[in-house]
Write an enzyme that holds these catalytic residues in place. Sequence first.
Site, PDB file in Angstrom:
ATOM      1  N   LYS A 175      65.636  -9.440  33.149  1.00 54.79           N
ATOM      2  CA  LYS A 175      65.689  -8.628  32.461  1.00 54.79           C
ATOM      3  C   LYS A 175      64.380  -7.788  32.882  1.00 54.79           C
ATOM      4  O   LYS A 175      63.271  -8.017  32.440  1.00 54.79           O
ATOM      5  CB  LYS A 175      65.554  -9.311  30.867  1.00 54.79           C
ATOM      6  N   GLU A 214      52.924 -16.243  31.069  1.00 55.57           N
ATOM      7  CA  GLU A 214      51.629 -15.150  31.972  1.00 55.57           C
ATOM      8  C   GLU A 214      52.025 -13.961  30.422  1.00 55.57           C
ATOM      9  O   GLU A 214      52.276 -13.236  30.409  1.00 55.57           O
ATOM     10  CB  GLU A 214      51.524 -14.775  33.447  1.00 55.57           C
ATOM     11  N   CYS A 239      46.747  -6.812  32.988  1.00 54.55           N
ATOM     12  CA  CYS A 239      46.689  -7.863  32.226  1.00 54.55           C
ATOM     13  C   CYS A 239      45.319  -8.551  32.783  1.00 54.55           C
ATOM     14  O   CYS A 239      44.271  -9.248  31.170  1.00 54.55           O
ATOM     15  CB  CYS A 239      48.314  -9.222  31.971  1.00 54.55           C
ATOM     16  N   GLU A 292      44.064  -6.773  22.393  1.00 56.57           N
ATOM     17  CA  GLU A 292      44.402  -6.781  23.209  1.00 56.57           C
ATOM     18  C   GLU A 292      45.041  -5.020  23.831  1.00 56.57           C
ATOM     19  O   GLU A 292      45.516  -4.669  22.881  1.00 56.57           O
ATOM     20  CB  GLU A 292      44.810  -7.589  24.314  1.00 56.57           C
TER      21      GLU A 292
END
Length: 504
Positions: free
Chosen positions: A179, A254, A288, A386
């Site tokens: 997906k 992750e 990331c 973030e």
Amino acid sequence: MASKISNVLHYINGEFVEGTAGKYFENINPFTNEPINQVAEGFKEDIDAAVRAAKAAFEHGPWRTMSVHERMKYVLRIADLIEKYADDISYLESLDTGIPISQAQKQAARAAENFRFYAEMVKTRMVGEAYHVDGQFLNYTIYKPVGVAGLITPWNTPFMLETWKVAPALATGNTVVLKPAEWSPLTANKLAEIIHEAGLPKGVFNVVHGFGETAGAALVAHPDVRLISFTGETKTGAEIIKNSADTLKKTSMELGGKSPLIVFADADLERALDAAVWGIFSLNGERCTANSRLFVEQSIYDSFVEKLKERVNNIVIGDPMDPATELGPLIHRDHWERVVNYIEIAKQEGAEVYAASVPEELKKGNFVPPTLLLNCRNDMKAAQEEIFGPVMAVMSFETEEEVIRMANDVKYGLAAYVWTNDMKRGHRIAQALESGMAWINSQNVRDLRIPFGGTKYSGLGREGGHYSFDFYTEVQVVHVAIGDHPIPKFGKAKQPSTASVERR
């Protein structure tokens, strides 16, 4: 390659098909904010069809049972085809995400290497253990594929990160339902076309497009999906873990990062400057492992910041298709608004915002200029959360103890970077940092043999190298008796004694 892009369909059981609901959603070009094409929208029914196909291929097809040598032929064929279509992949990736074409080309090369690497790893490193016990037993372990693997991938560097999961999943004998992120469907579709051309058996690899709250949630909840590997935002990862608990799925997460880069006065400052600028402004800051918090020793803070400003002014902002472009548009207007909002919050919190300017002719795109947040405090929202854009919070420190405390004073723990020519200090600091990965005197250079993953809110589990085998396989133990060891004789009838027989 600049011709009209066809609509994207699901890939289920070896065929490109429309969704059961017949619905589509628009895919938007981040450079122009105009539609690229239409994408089939998947729902629970489409996920169920893909999972059923994957389960049938796993239980009744040849993929799981064929020899490793034969399976790796397919895996290596995929790598060859990725290289064959590298220019197409790079174009589609840049068009879809806004990543500069020069950087997208490197991602396509890494994607091919992912398949080649795992083809070799499965042949040479997926080996079990054997133990000989007192001449009585031989105990050994084997690695077996888990079953249907549900892979949910992000919109930043989507093709490379899709192959980062698909390659080990397929190489170890699993079947896959992918997906991809709804904001970046083009290269996921190209991967389906490549795998179709490679001739994998029907149902081994499937793609369902759609939104996280529908298609993604259905994949996580499906009882026949045995594992979920997810890369993305921390809040979403936490929801996936909760929703997968009812069916006891294996999960690998992750997640987000707010990684520190620490520069000591004795470092090679020019190389540290290169690494700091590249680490936050490449890939448009949508990385990331980006060093979004920069800690500079007080004695060199002013001079280092001046050099940062100079670099920021010189970064080439432009059309992602231009090979000279270093920073392109953010992937979606919603994300652009989120990043811009964080910069405004930083201003309100007292940070000095230093940014390059976006040329007027680029204003229709989702451009955020390379931005420094100076005079930051580590407790500011922009230094704690973030942002996932080309924005770096810059702070000073005076002692090792102080910078370790500040670097660790955040909920994330994915990556960290230390720059110093004192190697004792470099190791000392790196090991004191709460991060899954740390680099000393280096930018984010990946070695496919080592584990990738974070601590705290940055994720659970490790993938990469032979560590992926722990996730994508089940270890089975086989005990073999090679002698006549004693076995307790429960329930055996007792023989009458001689004395009792004589009395009769």
